[in-house]
Design an enzyme around this catalytic site. Structure first.
Site, PDB file in Angstrom:
ATOM      1  N   GLY A   1       0.778  -1.236   0.000  1.00 36.48           N
ATOM      2  CA  GLY A   1       0.000   0.000   0.000  1.00 36.48           C
ATOM      3  C   GLY A   1       0.810   1.286   0.000  1.00 36.48           C
TER       4      GLY A   1
ATOM      5  N   HIS B   1       0.130  -0.157 -13.475  1.00 31.78           N
ATOM      6  CA  HIS B   1       0.904  -1.359 -13.774  1.00 31.78           C
ATOM      7  C   HIS B   1       2.388  -0.998 -13.775  1.00 31.78           C
ATOM      8  CE1 HIS B   1       1.412  -5.424 -15.236  1.00 31.78           C
ATOM      9  NE2 HIS B   1       2.355  -4.955 -16.033  1.00 31.78           N
TER      10      HIS B   1
HETATM   11  C1  GAR Z   1       2.893  -1.422  -7.576  1.00 28.75           C
HETATM   12  O1  GAR Z   1       4.181  -1.402  -8.113  1.00 28.75           O
HETATM   13  C2  GAR Z   1       1.864  -1.606  -8.685  1.00 28.75           C
HETATM   14  O2  GAR Z   1       2.241  -1.058  -9.899  1.00 28.75           O
HETATM   15  C3  GAR Z   1       1.797  -3.105  -8.779  1.00 28.75           C
HETATM   16  O3  GAR Z   1       1.864  -3.560  -7.454  1.00 28.75           O
HETATM   17  C4  GAR Z   1       2.699  -2.669  -6.709  1.00 28.75           C
HETATM   18  C5  GAR Z   1       2.010  -2.354  -5.408  1.00 28.75           C
HETATM   19  O4  GAR Z   1       2.848  -1.624  -4.566  1.00 28.75           O
HETATM   20  N1  GAR Z   1       0.599  -3.520  -9.444  1.00 28.75           N
HETATM   21  C6  GAR Z   1       0.574  -4.589 -10.243  1.00 28.75           C
HETATM   22  O5  GAR Z   1       1.534  -5.290 -10.458  1.00 28.75           O
HETATM   23  C7  GAR Z   1      -0.788  -4.845 -10.890  1.00 28.75           C
HETATM   24  N2  GAR Z   1      -0.647  -5.729 -12.012  1.00 28.75           N
HETATM   25  P1  GAR Z   1       2.282  -0.917  -3.282  1.00 28.75           P
HETATM   26  O6  GAR Z   1       1.389  -1.925  -2.575  1.00 28.75           O
HETATM   27  O7  GAR Z   1       3.477  -0.558  -2.475  1.00 28.75           O
HETATM   28  O8  GAR Z   1       1.506   0.285  -3.727  1.00 28.75           O
END
Ligand code: GAR
Length: 189
Positions: free
Chosen positions: A12, A103
């Site tokens: 998050g 993404h």
């Molecule tokens: C982020 O890098 C986002 O782009 C990716 O998950 C991560 C979450 O980080 N999303 C995907 O890969 C969706 N296909 P966070 O929980 O620290 O925000």
């Protein structure tokens, strides 16, 4: 004031940046953080920032419970910030052009089922790519296929591990995701 609902499944850090951004901006507010993962660090982050949280399971997502909750909030924008489940079609239909996802790569490259988080950065590292980036796009029933709203790339020639790539991508996300959300909320007002 515009209402934003965030969906997140893990750490998050993006959700946190978005919440903080709209604490300082009267254009909108994060009305709730919804997660499918009761262990997700995003829950504590949201609570510390005094944002309501809701935990749901896959059945509740796919069979109406989550849509009912959304319809009570009536969000202007639904933001998937590290949300790893397939987003159901009935919610997409109920909120046309109001659901976006981030993404961690330059779509259409490195998208699709299984391509999320570190899996993406590992694949990019193994392919010895010279650059990567972020894509913010509208959500459709298929993974990573909706119209692209924003992309930004970054060179990774100096990265010696997938973790270093992840760090650079996260920095890009934190910088641009809140700004793109602001722009979309302004356009729709
Ligand atoms: C982020 O890098 C986002 O782009 C990716 O998950 C991560 C979450 O980080 N999303 C995907 O890969 C969706 N296909 P966070 O929980 O620290 O925000």
């Amino acid at each position: 004031m515009k209402k934003i609902v965030l969906f997140a499944s893990g750490n998050g850090t993006n959700a946190e940046e978005i919440i903080k951004c709209f604490k300082k901006d009267s254009l909108g507010t994060v009305a709730a953080v919804l997660t499918n993962n009761s262990d997700a660090k995003v829950i504590d982050k949201a609570k510390k920032l005094e944002v309501n949280t809701l935990i749901f399971n896959k059945t509740e997502l796919n069979e109406g419970f989550v849509l009912d909750k959304l319809n009570i909030i009536k969000p202007d924008l639904i933001v998937l910030a590290g949300f790893l489940l397939k987003f159901p079609e009935h919610i997409i239909k109920a909120y046309p052009n109001k659901i976006i996802n981030i993404h961690p790569a330059l779509l259409p490259n490195y998208g699709g089922k299984g391509m999320y988080g570190m899996n993406v950065h590992k694949a990019i590292f193994e392919n010895k790519d010279e650059k990567t980036g972020i894509t913010i796009h509208y959500v459709t029933p298929n993974y990573d296929e909706g119209a692209i709203i924003f992309q930004k790339n970054v060179t990774i020639l100096d990265c010696i591990s997938p973790e270093e790539i992840a760090k650079k991508v996260h920095q890009l996300e934190h910088k641009h995701f809140p700004e793109v959300i602001k722009k979309l909320l302004t356009q729709n007002s």
